[in-house]
Design a protein around this motif. Structure first.
Motif, PDB file in Angstrom:
ATOM      1  N   THR A 160      -4.861 -10.155 -16.174  1.00 37.73           N
ATOM      2  CA  THR A 160      -5.049 -10.608 -17.071  1.00 37.73           C
ATOM      3  C   THR A 160      -5.044  -9.589 -17.868  1.00 37.73           C
ATOM      4  O   THR A 160      -6.140  -9.008 -17.945  1.00 37.73           O
ATOM      5  CB  THR A 160      -6.244 -11.987 -17.156  1.00 37.73           C
ATOM      6  N   ILE A 161      -4.298  -9.869 -19.188  1.00 42.23           N
ATOM      7  CA  ILE A 161      -4.541  -9.336 -20.558  1.00 42.23           C
ATOM      8  C   ILE A 161      -5.391  -9.554 -22.029  1.00 42.23           C
ATOM      9  O   ILE A 161      -4.505 -10.890 -22.246  1.00 42.23           O
ATOM     10  CB  ILE A 161      -2.896  -8.240 -20.399  1.00 42.23           C
ATOM     11  N   LEU A 162      -6.513  -9.367 -22.456  1.00 43.37           N
ATOM     12  CA  LEU A 162      -6.997  -9.771 -23.406  1.00 43.37           C
ATOM     13  C   LEU A 162      -6.356  -8.415 -24.676  1.00 43.37           C
ATOM     14  O   LEU A 162      -6.542  -7.989 -24.863  1.00 43.37           O
ATOM     15  CB  LEU A 162      -8.099  -9.838 -23.258  1.00 43.37           C
ATOM     16  N   ASN A 163      -6.058  -9.794 -26.111  1.00 44.10           N
ATOM     17  CA  ASN A 163      -6.193  -9.332 -27.462  1.00 44.10           C
ATOM     18  C   ASN A 163      -7.040  -8.721 -28.218  1.00 44.10           C
ATOM     19  O   ASN A 163      -6.495 -10.739 -28.312  1.00 44.10           O
ATOM     20  CB  ASN A 163      -4.645  -8.445 -27.639  1.00 44.10           C
ATOM     21  N   ALA A 164      -7.450  -9.249 -29.106  1.00 43.58           N
ATOM     22  CA  ALA A 164      -8.338  -9.541 -29.885  1.00 43.58           C
ATOM     23  C   ALA A 164      -8.604  -9.239 -30.988  1.00 43.58           C
ATOM     24  O   ALA A 164      -8.196  -7.968 -31.418  1.00 43.58           O
ATOM     25  CB  ALA A 164     -10.156  -9.544 -29.186  1.00 43.58           C
ATOM     26  N   GLN A 165      -8.096  -9.471 -32.126  1.00 42.33           N
ATOM     27  CA  GLN A 165      -7.894  -8.801 -33.688  1.00 42.33           C
ATOM     28  C   GLN A 165      -9.449  -8.484 -33.871  1.00 42.33           C
ATOM     29  O   GLN A 165      -9.649  -7.535 -34.760  1.00 42.33           O
ATOM     30  CB  GLN A 165      -7.231  -9.610 -34.048  1.00 42.33           C
ATOM     31  N   GLY A 166     -10.314  -9.353 -33.817  1.00 39.65           N
ATOM     32  CA  GLY A 166     -11.248  -8.779 -33.478  1.00 39.65           C
ATOM     33  C   GLY A 166     -13.241  -9.958 -33.409  1.00 39.65           C
ATOM     34  O   GLY A 166     -12.578 -10.286 -32.349  1.00 39.65           O
ATOM     35  N   GLY A 167     -13.934  -9.037 -34.016  1.00 41.17           N
ATOM     36  CA  GLY A 167     -15.040 -10.011 -32.897  1.00 41.17           C
ATOM     37  C   GLY A 167     -16.260  -9.376 -33.419  1.00 41.17           C
ATOM     38  O   GLY A 167     -16.050  -8.388 -34.512  1.00 41.17           O
ATOM     39  N   GLN A 168     -17.296  -9.726 -33.435  1.00 41.34           N
ATOM     40  CA  GLN A 168     -18.669  -9.436 -33.535  1.00 41.34           C
ATOM     41  C   GLN A 168     -19.817  -9.794 -33.224  1.00 41.34           C
ATOM     42  O   GLN A 168     -19.392 -10.738 -31.920  1.00 41.34           O
ATOM     43  CB  GLN A 168     -19.241  -9.942 -35.365  1.00 41.34           C
ATOM     44  N   GLU A 169     -21.036  -9.382 -33.247  1.00 43.81           N
ATOM     45  CA  GLU A 169     -22.541 -10.126 -32.161  1.00 43.81           C
ATOM     46  C   GLU A 169     -22.784 -10.589 -33.124  1.00 43.81           C
ATOM     47  O   GLU A 169     -23.025 -10.529 -34.387  1.00 43.81           O
ATOM     48  CB  GLU A 169     -22.861  -8.797 -31.441  1.00 43.81           C
ATOM     49  N   ARG A 170     -22.628 -12.190 -32.343  1.00 50.17           N
ATOM     50  CA  ARG A 170     -23.569 -13.269 -33.564  1.00 50.17           C
ATOM     51  C   ARG A 170     -24.793 -12.808 -32.601  1.00 50.17           C
ATOM     52  O   ARG A 170     -25.502 -13.430 -31.559  1.00 50.17           O
ATOM     53  CB  ARG A 170     -22.651 -14.319 -33.086  1.00 50.17           C
ATOM     54  N   GLU A 171     -25.946 -13.811 -33.795  1.00 49.63           N
ATOM     55  CA  GLU A 171     -27.624 -14.340 -33.788  1.00 49.63           C
ATOM     56  C   GLU A 171     -27.837 -15.139 -33.960  1.00 49.63           C
ATOM     57  O   GLU A 171     -27.351 -15.829 -35.434  1.00 49.63           O
ATOM     58  CB  GLU A 171     -28.459 -13.046 -33.491  1.00 49.63           C
ATOM     59  N   ARG A 172     -28.419 -16.439 -33.827  1.00 45.31           N
ATOM     60  CA  ARG A 172     -29.560 -17.516 -34.566  1.00 45.31           C
ATOM     61  C   ARG A 172     -29.977 -18.312 -33.679  1.00 45.31           C
ATOM     62  O   ARG A 172     -29.648 -18.328 -32.297  1.00 45.31           O
ATOM     63  CB  ARG A 172     -27.470 -18.669 -34.143  1.00 45.31           C
ATOM     64  N   ASN A 173     -31.109 -18.838 -34.480  1.00 46.62           N
ATOM     65  CA  ASN A 173     -32.561 -19.206 -32.896  1.00 46.62           C
ATOM     66  C   ASN A 173     -32.540 -18.631 -32.121  1.00 46.62           C
ATOM     67  O   ASN A 173     -32.993 -18.879 -31.277  1.00 46.62           O
ATOM     68  CB  ASN A 173     -32.261 -20.106 -33.170  1.00 46.62           C
ATOM     69  N   GLY A 174     -32.375 -16.592 -31.667  1.00 49.95           N
ATOM     70  CA  GLY A 174     -32.472 -16.517 -31.294  1.00 49.95           C
ATOM     71  C   GLY A 174     -32.004 -15.918 -29.713  1.00 49.95           C
ATOM     72  O   GLY A 174     -32.244 -15.362 -29.009  1.00 49.95           O
ATOM     73  N   ASP A 175     -30.887 -17.433 -30.291  1.00 48.25           N
ATOM     74  CA  ASP A 175     -29.464 -17.051 -29.116  1.00 48.25           C
ATOM     75  C   ASP A 175     -28.524 -15.516 -29.908  1.00 48.25           C
ATOM     76  O   ASP A 175     -28.502 -16.008 -31.014  1.00 48.25           O
ATOM     77  CB  ASP A 175     -28.849 -17.864 -28.779  1.00 48.25           C
ATOM     78  N   ARG A 176     -28.089 -14.882 -28.732  1.00 44.43           N
ATOM     79  CA  ARG A 176     -27.425 -14.106 -28.960  1.00 44.43           C
ATOM     80  C   ARG A 176     -26.290 -13.775 -28.369  1.00 44.43           C
ATOM     81  O   ARG A 176     -25.976 -14.196 -27.148  1.00 44.43           O
ATOM     82  CB  ARG A 176     -28.219 -12.045 -28.982  1.00 44.43           C
ATOM     83  N   TRP A 177     -25.349 -13.646 -28.522  1.00 44.36           N
ATOM     84  CA  TRP A 177     -23.677 -13.556 -28.263  1.00 44.36           C
ATOM     85  C   TRP A 177     -22.186 -13.508 -28.722  1.00 44.36           C
ATOM     86  O   TRP A 177     -22.555 -12.534 -29.904  1.00 44.36           O
ATOM     87  CB  TRP A 177     -23.303 -15.216 -28.104  1.00 44.36           C
ATOM     88  N   LEU A 178     -21.595 -13.160 -27.866  1.00 41.85           N
ATOM     89  CA  LEU A 178     -20.091 -12.120 -28.529  1.00 41.85           C
ATOM     90  C   LEU A 178     -19.135 -12.769 -28.877  1.00 41.85           C
ATOM     91  O   LEU A 178     -18.700 -13.561 -27.378  1.00 41.85           O
ATOM     92  CB  LEU A 178     -19.811 -11.276 -27.148  1.00 41.85           C
TER      93      LEU A 178
END
Length: 366
Positions: A160-178
């Motif tokens: 499997t090959i992944l291509n993403a045009q962009g992204g960011q690390e997000r945080e809300r109510n103490g939860d962090r995710w990519l």
């Protein structure tokens, strides 16, 4: 007032430039040394070795110098003016007709040259070299499984090959995710044949694993092609989110043009653009802050610094720069929390600082 620089303007300007450059070099050297030491913790992960660490730090130098310049400018200006005051050269210049306003213009004129170079670097060289540095580090740490260079972020896991045009690390109510957006997943068979291609509007890496939202998948069978729409699905993948996040866009490293494009994209898609707006307006106020900070420091040259040594000038310069930075940081945080315009958050500390400086200037003139 005569606008063309005269010999005493050039003398003051050269003194300020030389001291600012020296201060800048010292601050930059310390920052690079500390950054290099912090990179030692990552050496040995994947193919990330000492050579890659030196290359990463070297490519990040333009970005580091860009962010250090305001501090070097105010500390260097104070030290240069303090030195001129301590040797009574400022008194001599005043005696031949150099007004305090003219002195301020000479300082601002000298710093405007370096500020213009930094603004140019912040919009061209600094983002480019930082992206190359992040791409180099991501590729080395993941064993070339993750590459963030051209056409977004690329990663591979098995077939499997992944291509993403962009992204960011997000945080809300103490939860962090990519969060990655505009993701394309290519699934290949063992013989190299393309089995399926999925376009994913948003891919989120949370503690439970990957969650794909708004998926359009096309299957390439032996004699037919079929398409399916899926609102959301789990994706069983062991792709390292830490390595991927190193290749995603970090607003503070983007140029103003890229920040504006990112803001427009997020607003069109109903996403939170506040982090990008914060850095976008920070770029616009960068040069204003540098010049205002140095002009506000000029009144100190006529009183406090005259009788002080190098340590006193350095201390006042650091307190002055850090005080302004803390004040502006708090205003920007208030703008984020209470949702008022970032332009106000960046402008108010500058106005307050110039107001205090004008009061000191007038008081010492009287």
């Amino acid at each position: 007032m005569r606008l063309m620089p005269r010999i005493h303007d050039i003398y003051v300007g050269k003194t300020v430039l030389a001291t600012v450059l020296l201060t800048w070099a010292v601050l930059g050297g310390l920052d690079v040394m500390l950054a290099l030491v912090s990179e030692f913790g990552d050496i040995g992960k994947g193919k990330y070795g000492l050579v890659e660490a030196f290359a990463y730090i070297g490519l990040s130098v333009p970005r580091r110098m860009y962010y250090l310049f305001p501090y070097a400018a105010v500390i260097g200006s104070l030290m240069a003016l303090g030195q001129l005051a301590a040797t009574s050269e400022l008194t001599a210049l005043r005696a031949v007709g150099l007004s305090r306003r003219r002195l301020g213009i000479a300082v601002a004129g000298a710093l405007a040259i370096l500020t213009a170079l930094m603004v140019f670097s912040g919009e061209s060289l600094s983002p480019w070299t930082q992206q190359r540095a992040d791409a180099l580090k991501s590729a080395a740490k993941s064993g070339n499984a993750v590459v963030a260079q051209y056409s977004g972020l690329w990663a591979r896991e098995g077939e499997t090959i992944l291509n993403a045009q962009g992204g960011q690390e997000r945080e809300r109510n103490g939860d962090r995710w990519l969060e990655l957006h505009d993701v394309t997943l290519y699934q290949f068979a063992d013989d190299g044949r393309l089995k399926s291609m999925a376009f994913v509007k948003r891919a989120e890496h949370r503690p439970g694993g990957w969650l794909l939202r708004d998926v359009t998948r096309t299957h390439f069978d032996d004699r037919s092609v079929r398409r399916e729409q899926i609102a959301q699905e789990r994706w069983n993948s062991q792709l390292d989110s830490a390595a991927l996040s190193a290749g995603t866009e970090r607003p503070r490293y983007l140029s103003a043009m890229d920040l504006r494009t990112a803001i427009q994209y997020r607003l069109r898609n109903g996403l939170d653009a506040s982090e990008f707006e914060e850095h976008y307006w920070g770029r616009w106020f960068y040069s204003i802050n540098v010049l205002a900070l140095c002009l506000a420091a000029v009144p100190f040259a006529f009183g406090t610094l005259r009788s002080g040594g190098m340590g006193k000038r350095l201390f006042i310069g650091i307190v002055f720069a850090l005080g302004f930075w803390l004040l502006q940081t708090q205003f920007v945080k208030l703008a984020t929390v209470y949702k008022f315009d970032y332009r106000i958050a960046y402008l108010l500390p500058t106005v307050i600082m110039l107001g205090v400086s004008a009061f000191l200037f007038k008081k010492r003139s009287g």
